[in-house]
Design an enzyme around this catalytic site. Structure first.
Site, PDB file in Angstrom:
ATOM      1  N   PHE A  22       0.411   9.583  -8.153  1.00 51.13           N
ATOM      2  CA  PHE A  22       0.534   8.152  -7.880  1.00 51.13           C
ATOM      3  C   PHE A  22       0.109   7.328  -9.092  1.00 51.13           C
ATOM      4  O   PHE A  22       0.114   6.167  -9.092  1.00 51.13           O
ATOM      5  CB  PHE A  22      -0.291   7.759  -6.649  1.00 51.13           C
ATOM      6  CG  PHE A  22       0.019   8.631  -5.455  1.00 51.13           C
ATOM      7  CD1 PHE A  22       1.339   8.986  -5.178  1.00 51.13           C
ATOM      8  CD2 PHE A  22      -0.971   9.098  -4.635  1.00 51.13           C
ATOM      9  CE1 PHE A  22       1.637   9.800  -4.092  1.00 51.13           C
ATOM     10  CE2 PHE A  22      -0.687   9.898  -3.534  1.00 51.13           C
ATOM     11  CZ  PHE A  22       0.607  10.255  -3.273  1.00 51.13           C
ATOM     12  N   ASN A  43       0.841  -1.206   0.000  1.00 48.79           N
ATOM     13  CA  ASN A  43       0.000   0.000   0.000  1.00 48.79           C
ATOM     14  C   ASN A  43       0.875   1.254   0.000  1.00 48.79           C
ATOM     15  O   ASN A  43       0.653   2.196  -0.762  1.00 48.79           O
ATOM     16  CB  ASN A  43      -0.916  -0.033   1.235  1.00 48.79           C
ATOM     17  CG  ASN A  43      -1.861   1.167   1.295  1.00 48.79           C
ATOM     18  OD1 ASN A  43      -2.146   1.794   0.291  1.00 48.79           O
ATOM     19  ND2 ASN A  43      -2.338   1.481   2.490  1.00 48.79           N
ATOM     20  N   TRP A  97       2.771   1.456  -3.335  1.00 52.39           N
ATOM     21  CA  TRP A  97       1.844   1.808  -4.425  1.00 52.39           C
ATOM     22  C   TRP A  97       1.726   3.331  -4.534  1.00 52.39           C
ATOM     23  O   TRP A  97       1.632   3.880  -5.623  1.00 52.39           O
ATOM     24  CB  TRP A  97       0.467   1.196  -4.137  1.00 52.39           C
ATOM     25  CG  TRP A  97      -0.568   1.538  -5.182  1.00 52.39           C
ATOM     26  CD1 TRP A  97      -0.840   0.835  -6.321  1.00 52.39           C
ATOM     27  CD2 TRP A  97      -1.463   2.654  -5.186  1.00 52.39           C
ATOM     28  NE1 TRP A  97      -1.838   1.449  -7.027  1.00 52.39           N
ATOM     29  CE2 TRP A  97      -2.238   2.572  -6.353  1.00 52.39           C
ATOM     30  CE3 TRP A  97      -1.685   3.729  -4.326  1.00 52.39           C
ATOM     31  CZ2 TRP A  97      -3.220   3.503  -6.687  1.00 52.39           C
ATOM     32  CZ3 TRP A  97      -2.654   4.656  -4.654  1.00 52.39           C
ATOM     33  CH2 TRP A  97      -3.415   4.542  -5.811  1.00 52.39           C
ATOM     34  N   HIS A  98       1.752   3.993  -3.389  1.00 51.99           N
ATOM     35  CA  HIS A  98       1.564   5.444  -3.400  1.00 51.99           C
ATOM     36  C   HIS A  98       2.729   6.193  -4.022  1.00 51.99           C
ATOM     37  O   HIS A  98       2.545   7.291  -4.541  1.00 51.99           O
ATOM     38  CB  HIS A  98       1.297   5.959  -1.979  1.00 51.99           C
ATOM     39  CG  HIS A  98      -0.125   5.764  -1.562  1.00 51.99           C
ATOM     40  ND1 HIS A  98      -0.567   4.586  -1.020  1.00 51.99           N
ATOM     41  CD2 HIS A  98      -1.197   6.581  -1.624  1.00 51.99           C
ATOM     42  CE1 HIS A  98      -1.866   4.693  -0.772  1.00 51.99           C
ATOM     43  NE2 HIS A  98      -2.273   5.893  -1.128  1.00 51.99           N
ATOM     44  N   GLY A  99       3.905   5.648  -3.941  1.00 54.03           N
ATOM     45  CA  GLY A  99       5.014   6.367  -4.559  1.00 54.03           C
ATOM     46  C   GLY A  99       6.320   5.643  -4.405  1.00 54.03           C
ATOM     47  O   GLY A  99       6.520   4.858  -3.468  1.00 54.03           O
TER      48      GLY A  99
END
Lengths: 313, 483
Positions: B483, B324, B327-329
């Site tokens: 993102f 998680n 995934w954001h960056g």
């Protein structure tokens, strides 16, 4: 609900929204928008271009006084902005050309240079210059000679409108002129600027320059655009490339960052056959509010000196 | 093209009007054209990546469905996963991984610092395609669902392409499931004025959240994060909470505009948020925050890890939150944020009984509601704290921020020299939270359902006036676009 009734209501709401927006905008335009609004109102015969040093340091009013109407094309406008807003590039060149009044042949164009005019982020390629500039105020504006300029309000006025309506600047130290010049006064009856404040601001300027320049490099594309801008301006009158005075500490720092600046600018100026005057040697003749930008009286004095040099040429 | 841009204001009405004028049979083509045009406003070339992703999954989906051979189906799925994850890895994570590996090797003296710099600049210039994390997850779910036999593949290439590229949710979600969105593209949609009205109100609410609230909070947050050491103490605490609200309003604004825009076109998208700031636990918070992503992670990562790979639940939770974060960056700050959130969830689950036992011993009886409130309070403050990592550009900057935060020397908070704006920000947070409390994130149109025309129109005019007078005209990107 019928479709026609729905569209009618929706249109009504849109009209209310637009009417309110434009009324508020007009109210603000009538009083005070911001430092840059005046630069987008009318075409100019002669111009000062560059970054904040020429924005604060060269007064069109003085040039107006020093030159008669038959000597140079008028009005004179200061079309300089600040770091990141108006570096040399095709975007700035296009807007400068759009600012020039139709039929101008005897304009005087003071093209100010400082390292800031030629920077791009260190991880950007030379091809990115136009893309970077398109996001600036100049990149967004399509109409640079409209009065009142609602496009400016829509695209560039960043504050919420209530601020422009309720709070307009009471600070009379920084004064915005119709001719685009931004004047930084030595103090007023209500606001005293002490030597200590100037020292602190100068120190902060140097710190911020050091921070900024770590992530920046001199761009060849910007140097080329600068050359193109000068060549374009030559079609409308005489061009003078100028480096405005700065405090010695700032100058030393800039020389360390870009030791070949003077020689590179000089060689471009020679190539396109325009004079390049470096006034940084006279730094002790002027006063600066932050080491980099001239105080109002010094700006007038410097512009007068510049006018004399132009006359001599 | 940003939702909060002039381009979109012209684009969207034209897209809607022409859409309804088109015969039903060909509407998909118009919408697909609009979607590609919308996407190309960032970079024309990136649309080819979107098309490539579409073609790969379309073809593999059909092949997977046609074959009864279990192993072959698995191969097709692996191919789809490889293609999508590979694309995501190349464009989003390659630079990050190569830089991290070089840094680790430099730390152990295996390479010199010049190699680190070279590796950073070699991959650092790869352009990150907007929305790639969203649409690859969407296409992945499509392939996995076909493999699992949950859905049949879409045979109409155009409609499948529209599922991948549908412009309202293309660049920042909600990450829709094929089983929910694809059938809607086959349905005949008549003009439903009530749905259009609701859609427009939802979009307007989204614009309000973004331009009036989130962008306003962003001014203070940017200032504090710009120089935390220069503004130590209370302002950094305030900025920490402001950022929590900023990212919530910014992202939920995008989601609600997407839901509203789709509603105007006659489609239903899932609601991405459900009053997350009224959660009473971390578990509840993650069921209410960015629901489309959390559901995706639950269905396609957590459950397979536990069910198929027999991983212990707590390890699976840890992996899910690690992913998680990532995934954001492509930055360690996001990984740390994800891990901190995961650890807290595990702590919450592990100490549930213990906490209750301690509270049971309290001399004053503490009711269930108060317990929930207290734990919710702790949870939200902790999550706001983790957001410091989310907002900071490096771990070092986050640590400087945290260190400066606890350096409380005096009571002051007006760092932007604009007390009016700070007061307005706080009042707006209270107003929006109150509206969310009473109407939820997606029922805002109920506020405008009064039978009395005078009340309804007064409310419209007040909202328009608030929008015109208070909005920040920054046209800046939504945070989740990166993102």
């Amino acid at each position: 609900m019928k479709l026609s009734k729905f569209i009618f209501k929706l249109t009504g709401l849109l009209i209310i929204l637009l009417a309110l927006y434009f009324c508020c905008s007009y109210f603000i335009i009538d009083r005070y928008v911001d430092r840059y609004y005046h630069k987008f109102r009318y075409p100019a015969g002669s111009m000062v271009v560059g970054l904040s040093r020429s924005n604060f340091g060269i007064s069109p009013e003085v040039l107006d006084q020093e030159f008669g109407d038959d000597e140079i094309a008028k009005p004179v406008l200061n079309f300089s902005f600040e770091l990141y807003r108006s570096p040399y590039g095709s975007v700035y060149k296009k807007d400068i050309e759009n600012k020039i009044a139709e039929g101008t042949t005897n304009g005087v164009f003071i093209v100010s240079v400082s390292p800031g005019s030629f920077l791009i982020p260190i991880n950007s390629s030379e091809d990115d210059v136009d893309k970077l500039d398109e996001d600036t105020m100049l990149g967004k504006m399509d109409y640079v000679n409209v009065d009142p300029n609602f496009e400016y309000m829509v695209k560039c006025y960043a504050n919420p409108l209530y601020k422009g309506i309720v709070f307009w600047p009471k600070n009379d130290v920084v004064v915005t002129h119709d001719n685009g010049w931004i004047e930084f006064r030595e103090g007023t009856s209500t606001y005293e600027i002490t030597e200590k404040m100037v020292d602190k601001w100068s120190e902060e300027t140097l710190i911020s320059y050091k921070k900024i320049l770590v992530g920046q490099k001199i761009s060849i594309a910007r140097l080329k655009a600068f050359e193109d801008t000068v060549l374009m301006l030559k079609e409308y009158g005489k061009v003078y490339v100028v480096r405005t005075p700065v405090l010695k500490d700032v100058l030393d720092f800039e020389t360390e960052f870009w030791p070949e600046m003077n020689s590179q600018i000089d060689s471009i100026a020679n190539k396109v056959n325009v004079p390049y005057w470096d006034y940084t040697k006279d730094h002790s003749s002027y006063t600066y509010y932050d080491g980099s930008h001239l105080f109002s009286k010094s700006a007038e004095m410097f512009t007068r000196q510049l006018a004399m040099d132009i006359k001599k040429k | 093209m940003l939702f909060n841009s002039l381009d979109f204001i012209f684009f969207f009405p034209i897209a809607v009007v022409v859409y309804y004028l088109f015969p039903h049979k060909h509407r998909w083509a118009w919408l697909l054209g609009c979607s590609y045009y919308f996407y190309m406003q960032w970079d024309v070339t990136l649309v080819f990546l979107l098309i490539a992703s579409t073609l790969i999954d379309y073809a593999l989906g059909i092949k997977m469905h046609r074959t009864a051979h279990k192993q072959r189906r698995k191969w097709y799925l692996m191919l789809s996963v490889l293609a999508n994850v590979g694309m995501l890895f190349f464009f989003k994570y390659l630079g990050f991984f190569s830089e991290s590996v070089s840094q680790i090797m430099a730390y152990f003296g295996q390479v010199d610092t010049n190699t680190v710099t070279a590796s950073t600049s070699a991959y650092g210039n790869i352009l990150l395609p907007v929305g790639i994390s969203f649409y690859t997850f969407q296409t992945l779910s499509y392939s996995i669902d076909i493999y699992r036999g949950k859905i049949e593949p879409e045979h109409h290439l155009g409609k499948y392409a529209l599922y991948v590229a549908f412009f309202p949710q293309l660049v920042a979600g909600p990450i829709e499931r094929a089983s929910r969105l694809l059938p809607q593209f086959h349905k005949k949609i008549e003009i439903d004025i009530e749905a259009i009205r609701k859609g427009i109100i939802l979009m307007s609410w989204g614009f309000f959240l973004k331009m009036v609230v989130a962008d306003r909070l962003g001014v203070y947050v940017d200032y504090a994060h710009g120089n935390p050491a220069g503004t130590p103490g209370i302002p950094l605490f305030l900025a920490m909470y402001f950022f929590g609200f900023q990212i919530y309003y910014d992202f939920s604004a995008y989601s609600i505009i997407a839901v509203g825009a789709a509603k105007v076109l006659g489609f239903d998208l899932m609601n991405n948020f459900n009053r997350p700031f009224f959660s009473t636990s971390a578990a509840q918070f993650w069921q209410r925050w960015h629901r489309s992503l959390m559901h995706w992670l639950r269905d396609y990562l957590y459950r397979p890890l536990v069910r198929d790979f027999k991983l212990k639940a707590f390890l699976a939770v840890f992996v899910v939150f690690f992913i998680n974060g990532l995934w954001h960056g492509a930055n360690w700050t996001f990984v740390v944020w994800g891990v901190l959130c995961g650890l807290f969830l595990l702590f919450e689950q592990g100490t549930n009984k213990l906490r209750n036992r301690i509270l049971d011993k309290s001399p004053i009886p503490i009711s269930k509601h108060i317990r929930q409130f207290l734990w919710g309070f702790v949870t939200l403050h902790y999550l706001a704290f983790t957001m410091i990592f989310f907002r900071s550009s490096s771990i070092y900057n986050a640590l400087v921020y945290i260190k400066s935060m606890f350096d409380i020397r005096a009571f002051y908070f007006n760092i932007t020299n604009d007390i009016v704006e700070i007061i307005i920000s706080i009042l707006l947070i209270l107003l929006v939270q109150a509206i969310h409390f009473y109407k939820g994130n997606d029922k805002i149109y109920e506020l405008f359902s009064s039978k009395k025309i005078a009340i309804r129109w007064s409310l419209y005019v007040v909202c328009i006036a608030a929008m015109v007078l208070l909005a920040f005209n920054r046209q800046n990107s939504f945070i989740y676009f990166q993102f």
